[in-house]
Structures are given as structure tokens and as C-alpha cells.
Scaffold this motif. Structure first.
Motif, PDB file in Angstrom:
ATOM      1  N   GLY A 179       0.830  -1.203   0.000  1.00 45.90           N
ATOM      2  CA  GLY A 179       0.000   0.000   0.000  1.00 45.90           C
ATOM      3  C   GLY A 179       0.858   1.244   0.000  1.00 45.90           C
ATOM      4  O   GLY A 179       2.056   1.205   0.307  1.00 45.90           O
ATOM      5  N   GLU A 181       2.439   4.309   1.459  1.00 48.05           N
ATOM      6  CA  GLU A 181       2.861   4.338   2.860  1.00 48.05           C
ATOM      7  C   GLU A 181       2.830   5.738   3.461  1.00 48.05           C
ATOM      8  O   GLU A 181       3.254   6.720   2.851  1.00 48.05           O
ATOM      9  CB  GLU A 181       4.269   3.770   2.983  1.00 48.05           C
ATOM     10  N   ARG A 234      -5.525   0.939  -1.419  1.00 50.65           N
ATOM     11  CA  ARG A 234      -5.043   0.637  -0.081  1.00 50.65           C
ATOM     12  C   ARG A 234      -3.931   1.599   0.344  1.00 50.65           C
ATOM     13  O   ARG A 234      -3.055   1.965  -0.447  1.00 50.65           O
ATOM     14  CB  ARG A 234      -4.537  -0.806  -0.060  1.00 50.65           C
ATOM     15  N   ARG A 236      -1.004   2.148   3.571  1.00 51.47           N
ATOM     16  CA  ARG A 236      -0.306   1.506   4.685  1.00 51.47           C
ATOM     17  C   ARG A 236       0.101   2.578   5.675  1.00 51.47           C
ATOM     18  O   ARG A 236       0.877   3.469   5.353  1.00 51.47           O
ATOM     19  CB  ARG A 236       0.929   0.753   4.186  1.00 51.47           C
ATOM     20  N   LEU A 287      -3.113  -1.695   7.394  1.00 49.65           N
ATOM     21  CA  LEU A 287      -3.587  -1.418   6.048  1.00 49.65           C
ATOM     22  C   LEU A 287      -5.044  -0.980   6.128  1.00 49.65           C
ATOM     23  O   LEU A 287      -5.833  -1.571   6.868  1.00 49.65           O
ATOM     24  CB  LEU A 287      -3.465  -2.659   5.172  1.00 49.65           C
ATOM     25  N   LEU A 336      -3.839  -7.850  -2.449  1.00 59.19           N
ATOM     26  CA  LEU A 336      -3.001  -7.867  -1.253  1.00 59.19           C
ATOM     27  C   LEU A 336      -2.146  -9.127  -1.245  1.00 59.19           C
ATOM     28  O   LEU A 336      -2.667 -10.236  -1.361  1.00 59.19           O
ATOM     29  CB  LEU A 336      -3.879  -7.831  -0.002  1.00 59.19           C
TER      30      LEU A 336
END
Length: 473
Positions: A179, A181, A234, A236, A287, A336
């Protein structure tokens, strides 16, 4: 080799990584999506690979925390929080501290398995660094994960005034598809009407007992920032709770989080959670996939956590930060990867027992806390041997939860049955609940020296809820 990279519980194994690639351009986060929370990177003074060398100056700087007000804040390199130090597993980290504060200080590298003489514990691993003085920290970072740095002289005052910053140690073997970040440093602070900081002794003994929380929530030093996002993509979040007393519990309506890591890097396997709870000092690697109508704003809320008497009474939820969804349709993000990490449970069959109680003294005068009825300034150190395994039981005799932190060593939390809590994880901070206890197993690897342990409500540590562990060969 209890913490080796290629074998034992600190080896990471990615069991499967889904193939990435599809027709057309990969969807991305909105332009400037992270600008509201961007952290200042530390300037690397050494161009060699495998070495991060930085200057870190502790000084008072006027910072605009509340719009239109300048607040004399204790900072590293003039900013709140301190600069992001970014290294890779196995890198050598060299930090030249310069103290321009009106008080002595040190730097503790929370969670990092380094030599004792680099741990920043004044009077044990190093002398206090006086005002106008300096100290060079030089160590290797052996483990991937998010760590952080803060003082250990008058910790509640100095960290409460703004002295903290993140250290991210990256694992080059991790896939890039986890993902987009963000490193998020959560904290709080109180600013008076005239722009000055709150008196660190505010509230007297009651303030010490509860733990002094700031009334302004900060995310990377900003008040209620807006992070860009695209529905379906997504992110992170690498999160550290750097607040000196506040427990951070975060919720997003109709969303769940996938927690993949914590204090000591990745978990044995991911877990799904409806909220993120971090005691002071803890970290989480999570996540989140935002969902909602194009252009919608999602509220990430701080929700009071009941950590004991009066902890939630009359306290409303507070918006910590927001996610603003791009005015674009739902995106199809990368699949993922299937994530797993091999962590071997510590063998406790012959473990030494360590039994502690978190206590306070009753009576007139300043509030005094302690461990086993003894404040830190009167306590004799515990003694352990390199290579030994111990099971610690930390019992809470007070009406508030306590986050318990052990310097220098990771541990595995145990359940009431004495078995490791699943998923297995390496921890350095654990919550000790009211009328309960925390149990954990630790193996002392070959780093002898004096190591602190304490409540990470820093007002409590300064009031005496702290001790020392002497590890000898």
C-alpha cells in the motif's frame, strides 16, 4: 540466534505475492495526497550505502501549532515532530546530538536492539548531555519496523514539550504492493491563550496520577490534517503513539483495519480489527482501504478508551484527522500479497520468574509511585544473565491501566494459560490492565548492560514507576 535475519523468529517469510499487472495505467492516490502530513526527512551526511549519519539538535523553536499563534516548543532540528530517520535493516546509524536546550537531555531509541551504552538512559548507559554539550549515538539497526526517539531526562516534561521523532527501518525483501505508505506520529499538547505551553506540573498530584494529556491532538505535528485518498486504493499506515500519557483509539465508521505489524515489525499473520488501539510508546502497522462516494470525507476519530477510573467520563470523541476521497470512481487496487512471518515461540520450560507489582504510596506530599513498593531512586536492579529466558508477570495494583515498556529487548506476550498470544508478535510495550496483569517471555541476547523498564505514562515513570535490569555475561 534468537533474532537472526536468516533463521529463528526474526526471519520473515512472504509465502505468496500476488502478481501485479493489468492492462492500462495503475491507479494512484490523488496528487499531493500526503502533503498535509509529510514529515521532514533527516539529511544524510554520509553518501555511503549502509550508513545513515545525521545531525540532531535539540533546541527551543517557535512553532505554529495553533493557527495564528507561535509557541516556544522543544524540538529536534526546529520542527515538530523531529525529522524522519529512514534506514534499512543492517544499516549503521550515527546521530550527532547537540543540546541547545536550557536543560540536560539524552536520546532514547525506543524499541531498537542496540548496545546498552547507546540506549540514552542517564546515569546508566551515558551521562546526561548538558546544555551546550553533545553526544554521538552510533549503532546498527538489526530489525525492520517503526521505532522512535525521545529524551530520558525529565521525560514527561521534555517529550511533552515536543521532543520526539520517528525512526523507520525498512526491510528490502518486503513487496511494494502492500500500500501507499504514511508514517504517522500521534501525540498531543496543550497551548495556552498566549501561545505558551501548559505548566508541566499542572494538576499537581491528580495530574500525575491520571497522566497529563494535552488538549490538542496532533498528527505529525498538525491539527486535524486532511489526507488525500482514492476509494478502493489501499494505504499503509505506520503509526507510533508518541503521547506521554494518552491512549490512542482510532475508528473510521464502516471501515476495518488489517493489522500486519506492531512494535517489532510484522506479526505472524495479519489480523482484522475494527479499531486501532495504541498505548503510549506502542506502534502499529496497518492497512486501510478507504471506501465512500467520490468527493466524500471520512473522519478518523479518537475514541476514549476506558483505562480506569474517570478515563472516559464526559469525554467526547475527537476528530484526529480526515481522509478526503478524490472525485473519481472506485479504483481497483493491487491484490493484497499473502503475508506471513515465521516467529518461533520462546521455550519457557526452564525460564526464570520475575514478579513485579506496579504500586503507589499513600500519604502527604508529592505522589510517589514505584515497582514492588519501591520508587526508582531507591530500587536495586534486577540481575539476569546473557542467554537466559525469563517470564515476567507485571501486576497492576492501581485504578488505571499502565503501558509497561522494557528497554533493549523484544518479548512475547503470554496469555493467562502461559501460552503465547496469537498471532505471535515481538513487543517492547504491553498494557497492564486494572485489576489484572501482563505476562511476557523474554530472552536476553548478548548485549550486557543496564536496561530500564518503566510505565510509559511518562508522568508515572518520573514519579518513580521505573526500575533497572542488569544483564551480565
Amino acid at each position: 540466534m534468537p533474532y537472526g535475519r536468516s533463521a529463528g523468529p526474526f526471519a520473515s517469510f512472504w509465502l505468496a505475492v500476488a502478481a501485479i499487472g493489468c492492462a492500462g495505467e495503475r491507479p494512484s492516490q490523488p496528487e499531493g495526497w500526503d502533503s498535509a502530513v509529510a514529515l521532514r526527512p533527516a539529511r544524510d551526511l554520509d553518501a555511503r550505502p549502509g550508513v545513515l549519519e545525521v545531525d540532531l539538535t535539540a533546541r527551543v523553536e517557535d512553532v505554529e501549532i495553533v493557527a495564528g499563534k507561535r509557541t516556544p516548543t522543544w524540538t529536534y532540528n526546529g520542527g515538530l515532530p523531529g525529522p524522519l530517520l529512514r534506514a534499512r535493516v543492517g544499516d549503521r546509524v550515527i546521530v550527532h546530538l547537540r543540546n541547545e536546550l536550557p536543560a540536560p537531555t539524552t536520546v532514547h531509541w525506543h524499541g531498537v536492539r542496540l548496545p546498552a551504552e547507546m540506549d540514552g538512559a542517564p546515569g546508566h548507559s551515558q551521562p546526561e548531555t548538558p546544555s551546550g554539550g553533545g553526544f554521538t549515538y552510533d549503532f546498527v539497526v538489526p530489525d525492520a519496523g517503526l521505532y522512535w526517539y525521545h529524551p530520558h531526562v525529565d521525560s514527561a516534561v521534555q517529550a511533552g514539550n515536543g521532543l520526539y521523532g520517528p525512526l523507520l527501518v525498512e526491510d528490502p525483501d518486503e513487496p511494494a504492493a502492500l500500500g501507499d505508505e504514511l508514517v504517522l506520529v500521534l501525540s498531543d499538547i496543550t497551548v495556552r491563550e498566549d501561545g505558551s505551553l501548559e505548566d508541566p506540573e499542572a494538576g499537581g498530584n491528580l495530574g500525575t496520577l491520571f497522566g497529563r494529556e494535552g488538549d490538542i491532538l496532533l498528527v505529525n505535528g498538525r491539527v486535524n490534517p486532511v489526507i488525500g485518498a482514492r476509494a478502493g486504493l489501499r494505504q499503509r499506515w505506520r503509526i507510533v503513539n508518541a503521547a506521554k500519557s494518552r491512549y490512542y483509539q482510532l475508528l473510521i465508521t464502516d471501515h476495518r483495519f488489517t493489522r500486519i505489524g506492531g512494535d517489532g515489525g510484522l506479526l505472524e499473520h495479519p489480523v482484522e480489527e475494527d479499531r486501532i488501539l495504541l498505548t503510549p510508546g506502542e506502534r502499529a502497522d496497518v492497512l486501510v482501504t478507504p471506501r465512500g462516494a467520490p468527493g466524500a470525507t471520512l473522519s478518523v476519530r479518537w475514541v476514549p478508551y476506558d483505562r480506569g477510573y474517570g478515563a472516559t467520563f464526559g469525554r467526547p470523541e475527537v476528530e484526529a484527522f480526515r481522509l478526503r476521497l478524490a472525485d473519481e470512481p472506485l479504483a481497483e487496487g493491487d491484490p493484497l500479497p499473502a503475508i506471513a512471518r515465521g516467529i518461533e515461540a520462546l521455550d519457557t520450560a526452564a525460564a526464570r520468574r520475575v514478579d513485579l507489582q506496579l504500586t503507589r504510596e499513600e500519604g502527604p506530599g508529592d505522589l510517589v509511585m514505584g515497582i514492588n513498593g519501591v520508587p526508582s531512586w531507591e530500587a536495586e536492579p534486577l540481575v539476569a544473565a546473557v542467554g537466559e529466558t525469563a517470564v515476567w508477570t507485571v501486576e497492576n495494583t492501581m485504578e488505571f491501566d499502565h503501558p509497561f515498556h522494557l528497554h533493549g529487548f523484544f518479548f512475547q506476550v503470554l496469555g493467562a494459560d502461559g501460552q503465547p498470544v496469537r498471532p505471535l508478535a515481538w513487543k517492547d510495550t504491553v498494557n497492564v490492565p486494572v485489576d489484572g496483569a501482563a505476562r511476557f517471555a523474554v530472552r536476553y541476547d548478548n548485549r550486557p548492560g543496564m536496561w530500564m523498564f518503566h510505565c510509559h505514562i511518562l508522568d508515572h515513570a518520573d514519579a518513580g514507576m521505573m526500575g533497572m535490569l542488569q544483564v551480565v555475561r
